[in-house]
Every structure is written in structure tokens, then in C-alpha cells.
Design a protein around this motif. Structure first.
Motif, PDB file in Angstrom:
ATOM      1  N   TRP A 170      38.165  47.266  44.230  1.00  8.41           N
ATOM      2  CA  TRP A 170      37.550  45.969  44.519  1.00  8.41           C
ATOM      3  C   TRP A 170      36.019  46.027  44.636  1.00  8.41           C
ATOM      4  O   TRP A 170      35.318  45.218  44.018  1.00  8.41           O
ATOM      5  CB  TRP A 170      38.228  45.376  45.755  1.00  8.41           C
ATOM      6  CG  TRP A 170      37.766  44.036  46.214  1.00  8.41           C
ATOM      7  CD1 TRP A 170      37.360  43.705  47.469  1.00  8.41           C
ATOM      8  CD2 TRP A 170      37.684  42.817  45.450  1.00  8.41           C
ATOM      9  NE1 TRP A 170      37.027  42.378  47.531  1.00  8.41           N
ATOM     10  CE2 TRP A 170      37.216  41.807  46.307  1.00  8.41           C
ATOM     11  CE3 TRP A 170      37.944  42.493  44.107  1.00  8.41           C
ATOM     12  CZ2 TRP A 170      37.005  40.494  45.892  1.00  8.41           C
ATOM     13  CZ3 TRP A 170      37.738  41.184  43.685  1.00  8.41           C
ATOM     14  CH2 TRP A 170      37.276  40.210  44.575  1.00  8.41           C
ATOM     15  N   ILE A 215      43.147  39.904  42.074  1.00  8.09           N
ATOM     16  CA  ILE A 215      41.709  39.598  42.176  1.00  8.09           C
ATOM     17  C   ILE A 215      41.494  38.222  42.821  1.00  8.09           C
ATOM     18  O   ILE A 215      40.609  38.054  43.666  1.00  8.09           O
ATOM     19  CB  ILE A 215      41.053  39.701  40.781  1.00  8.09           C
ATOM     20  CG1 ILE A 215      41.025  41.174  40.332  1.00  8.09           C
ATOM     21  CG2 ILE A 215      39.639  39.105  40.785  1.00  8.09           C
ATOM     22  CD1 ILE A 215      40.713  41.383  38.860  1.00  8.09           C
ATOM     23  N   LEU A 235      41.965  38.624  46.591  1.00  5.66           N
ATOM     24  CA  LEU A 235      40.863  39.334  47.236  1.00  5.66           C
ATOM     25  C   LEU A 235      39.609  38.452  47.265  1.00  5.66           C
ATOM     26  O   LEU A 235      38.841  38.463  48.244  1.00  5.66           O
ATOM     27  CB  LEU A 235      40.576  40.649  46.500  1.00  5.66           C
ATOM     28  CG  LEU A 235      41.742  41.650  46.469  1.00  5.66           C
ATOM     29  CD1 LEU A 235      41.408  42.831  45.553  1.00  5.66           C
ATOM     30  CD2 LEU A 235      42.114  42.153  47.857  1.00  5.66           C
TER      31      LEU A 235
END
Lengths: 80, 417
Positions: B30, B358, B361
Motif C-alpha cells: 500500500w 485498493i 484502503l
């Protein structure tokens, strides 16, 4: 029993079955002691064929139950 | 059976795991994604010198022995190993305790677009060279795309619905959507769901080169994946996996689980147009967005971020832009849209799952990852693609699009809880 064959059988077995070298003693059964299932046995036999340049027919695979059996079988095959 | 809990009808994500070209594990992946790093380099998994495309986004830090016993790690196809690792991380992250009651209510749906192509190629070579007796007994189990689910179910003792979906590059998104439906209708309480792919091998590379779908910018790997940029010339192939623990909302709340987000909308349509090219009118992609919005009960204005399919091919990026504009109307110009394939390439059957991760997050951290290599605007792609630099923005609801060869179009809508 050829020491050279035993050494190679142990090496192939360690690699194919992911077991520790000290577990691969002559009396060890591939399925009972070394954790091989039926697919592993087929794969192992093919690895022996490649290593020793021999053919192991399906109807003779049953003779190979232990590490010692494999060495005896391969020695016999190579001297035939 | 009478003591089965009544399904809440809501499905949340309580654990995540990932194997990506920017690192194994979310903690590694990330920050690098937010920093706009490219994972694209010259191929090392095989000698690429004879191929028209010689670059890819490979997973460089993956060690199969970390996740599998030595015997399996040595021989298993990479697509299964990736899924085993991602699933293990997701299970650990969820902190869920699986007792014998839950075991039977806990399923697996990890898809792969292709399956074990590396192993298939090796065994095919053995058969050609040595005849049929040289074919491994593991060819069939390691080749079939459902084996990621099968293997993960065995390792984790999960005995609920065990299945997989195969829809090329929309596989990961379909897997999450289908698993969401399974829980929503009460056929399971939990599902491990996601996608996995390991296509960087002789046959995979040869096939995609022949299909003329990939970039040939071999001398400049880091800038080769450039979604929505005018000078884009095809996708960069990638590999990896992402797996979620999906869980019935009430069950998650009752055990005090950490909740990443909720799956609230799922749209899927078909193009019925061409085996590899998307419909130039992008009607199927448009209808998938509409269906996702309808099933979520949301309007375009509710969507704060779109993670695009954005492959960096001429037709995908143009068509996807059209679909978003048609579905969102004026709001299309207000919603940030990024393609993270600019950094991690196109992980095919894993892409939909990695990109849903994604979205989660991004919502958790209020940080939207960029589309890197965006240099020259294309008049046909005129949205806000979050060019080159990540952006701070609070987002409550996001959408992820995925499209696949065969004319599959999928849109998922995820919400912060």
C-alpha cells in the motif's frame, strides 16, 4: 544393495517428498513413514525413472514400498 | 438446521490479504502504491528476448516455502501458491476463530482467469519429449482454475460452498460479487473470496503477445503502463492475488470484528460483441455501472472514487471513459478515477480483487492512489484520473470496474462502514 543407488534414491526422495534426509532410511515406507499420497508416489516413481534412466511399468510399482525396495528394484533393473 | 442464524442481508469485509508486484502483504504494497512506484521491469521468470513484449510486473519477494510445506512449495503452480498466501493473510487479519459449526458455513470462491499455465506448459513439454508416461499426476490438479479454492479450503478446513469463477480479467471482481450474493442469500456466513493469477510463462506471454494486446515499450518499463494517456500502447502483464474474508454483517458485529467496508452493489453484463475487443460503444460497461448503482440503491453523486479497469489499451480506456460519462452524467467530471494498473500492471484474474482492496484502503486512509505516467492528455479520455500523485480525500463509497475477454463487464460498489 548399491551404496550409490541408495544415495541417489535418498536424494530424489528428499527433494520430491520434502522430507528430512535422516528420515529416509532403508526401512522407511514412502506412504506410511514419509507422508506420500498416491499422487506423490507416481511423481516419485517418475523421478526415479528420470534419475536412473529406466522404465518402471505401472504393474511393477507395487514392488516399491520402502526406500530399500526402491534400491533393490533399481539395482535389479540396471543390471538386467 | 433450525439453529442457523437468519442472514442479515449485509456483507462486510473483515480480513484482507494480498500478493502484488509491489510487495507481498498489504503493509508492503500500500505505501508503495500511494508513492506512485512502478513495479514494471524486464521479465526475469523466463528469457523474454524472443517475445515482442519483454516487460512485466512480477512479484519479486514471494517465497512459496513461507506459506506451503516444502514438498508442495517446490512443485505447485504459482497461481495456487499466491492464493494460499493471500488467503492465509486474510484469515490472520480477520482474527476469526473457525470452530466446527462455522467451518460448514465458511466457503471459498477464489477465481483465476487462466489457472496453472506454467505447470501445463512444463508438462506439455515433458509429454512431447518423453511420451505420455512422463506426464505428472499433478498436471490436472495444478492446472485447473478451481484449485486455488480447493487448496485453500483444504488448508483452512473450510467446508462451506467451494467454487470459483472464471471470467478472464473480471474474475476477481466476479468472485467477490458472487461470494457476496452467497452470503447475502444465506448460503454461507463467511467466504474467502478473491482472485489469483500467474500468467508470466512461455505460453502466457506468447499468447498475449500474439493477441497484440500488450505494450511493446520494452526500453522504458517503468513508463510502459500509462492508462488514459494519449501515448498508451497496450497493457503490461502482471501477477498476484488478493483475497478477502467476506462475512455476514451481524456475525462480524457479534464477534467485534474490524470491518474494512461493505459490499453494497454488484453489476455484471455481457458485450456479445467480440472475443477480445470491448464493444466500442461501451454499452455493456455502462450497464454494469448502472446495475451496480441500482443494486446499491445509490446515485452517481454518492460515488467518491472509481478504481478504473484502465488497462492502458486504446480501446479499454476510451470505452471505460465513455461508460463512466454516460452512467454518471455531469458527476463524471467531479469523481476522481484512477488506474492502479499504471503501477502494478494488469494482474488479469486477480485484478478485480486487488483493485477492490485498493478501494477499501483508499476509503480507510482517505488517500486515493494515482494514475502514474499520465503525461499527455487524450481528448477521448477527459476525466480526473488523479494524475501522477496520490490525493487526500475522504471517500465513503467507491466503485471498482473490471472487464474481461469474452465480453464480461463487472462493477462493484464498496462502502465504508
Amino acid at each position: 544393495m548399491s551404496a550409490d543407488t541408495l544415495e541417489k534414491v535418498r536424494k530424489v526422495t528428499v527433494e520430491e517428498l520434502g522430507v528430512k534426509e535422516e528420515e529416509v532410511v532403508e526401512s522407511a515406507s514412502f506412504t506410511e513413514d514419509l507422508g506420500a499420497d498416491s499422487l506423490d508416489v507416481v511423481e516419485l516413481v517418475m523421478a526415479f525413472e528420470d534419475e536412473f534412466g529406466i522404465d518402471i511399468p505401472d504393474d511393477e510399482v507395487g514392488e516399491i514400498k520402502t526406500v530399500g525396495d526402491a534400491v533393490t528394484y533399481i539395482d535389479k533393473k540396471k543390471s538386467a | 438446521m433450525s439453529d442457523r442464524p437468519v442472514p442479515s442481508g449485509r456483507v462486510v469485509i473483515t480480513g484482507v490479504g494480498a500478493v502484488t508486484p509491489l510487495g507481498t502483504g498489504v503493509a508492503k504494497f500500500w505505501p508503495r502504491l500511494l508513492a506512485g512506484e512502478s513495479a514494471v521491469e524486464r521479465i526475469t521468470l523466463l528469457d523474454p528476448s524472443e517475445y515482442t513484449t519483454q516487460i512485466a510486473a512480477e512479484v519479486k519477494d514471494f517465497v512459496a516455502e513461507d506459506w506451503l510445506d516444502k514438498k508442495e512449495a517446490r512443485r505447485i503452480d504459482r497461481f495456487i501458491a499466491f492464493a494460499v498466501a493471500a488467503a492465509a493473510m486474510a484469515m490472520q487479519d480477520s482474527e476469526i476463530k473457525v470452530d466446527d459449526d462455522l467451518r460448514n458455513e465458511f466457503g471459498v470462491m477464489i477465481g483465476s482467469g487462466i489457472g496453472g499455465l506454467t505447470y501445463l506448459g512444463e508438462q506439455h513439454r515433458r509429454q512431447i519429449e518423453g511420451g505420455p508416461s512422463k506426464v505428472s499426476p499433478f498436471l490436472v490438479p495444478y492446472m485447473i482454475p478451481d484449485m486455488a479454492s480447493g487448496y485453500v479450503s483444504i488448508l483452512n478446513g473450510l467446508k462451506g460452498p467451494n467454487t470459483c469463477v472464471v471470467t478472464a480479467c473480471s474474475t476477481g471482481a466476479n468472485a467477490i460479487g458472487d461470494a457476496y450474493h452467497i452470503i447475502k442469500r444465506g448460503d454461507a456466513i463467511c467466504m474467502l473470496a478473491g482472485g489469483t493469477e500467474a500468467p508470466i510463462n512461455e505460453l502466457g506471454l506468447g499468447g498475449f503477445c500474439a493477441a497484440r494486446a500488450m505494450t511493446t515499450r520494452n526500453d522504458d518499463p517503468a513508463h510502459a503502463s500509462r492508462p488514459f494517456d494519449k501515448d498508451r500502447d497496450g497493457f503490461v502483464i502482471g501477477e498476484g492475488s488478493a483475497v478477502f474474508v467476506l462475512e455476514d454483517y451481524d456475525h462480524a458485529i457479534a464477534r467485534g470484528a474490524k470491518i474494512y467496508g461493505e459490499v453494497i452493489g454488484y453489476g455484471m453484463t455481457g458485450d456479445a460483441y467480440h472475443i477480445t475487443q470491448p464493444d466500442p460503444n461501451a454499452d455493456g460497461a455502462y450497464r454494469a455501472v448502472k446495475m451496480a448503482l441500482r443494486t446499491a440503491g445509490k446515485s452517481p453523486e454518492d460515488i467518491g472514487y472509481v478504481n478504473a479497469h484502465g488497462t492502458s489499451t486504446y480501446y479499454n480506456d476510451k470505452g471505460e471513459t465513455m461508460a463512466i460519462k454516460r452512467a454518471f452524467g455531469d458527476h463524471a467530471y467531479n469523481v476522481p478515477v484512477s488506474s492502479t494498473k499504471s503501477m502494478i500492471g494488469h494482474t488479469l484474474g486477480a485484478a478485480g480483487a486487488i483493485e477492490a482492496l485498493i478501494c477499501l484502503l483508499a476509503m480507510r486512509d482517505s488517500k486515493l492512489p494515482p494514475t502514474i505516467n499520465y503525461e499527455t492528455p487524450d481528448p477521448e479520455c477527459d476525466l480526473d484520473y488523479i494524475p501522477n500523485v496520490a490525493r487526500d480525500k475522504e471517500v465513503n463509497i467507491s466503485m471498482s470496474n473490471s472487464y474481461g475477454f469474452g465480453g464480461h463487464n463487472v462493477s462493484l460498489i464498496l462502502k465504508k462502514v
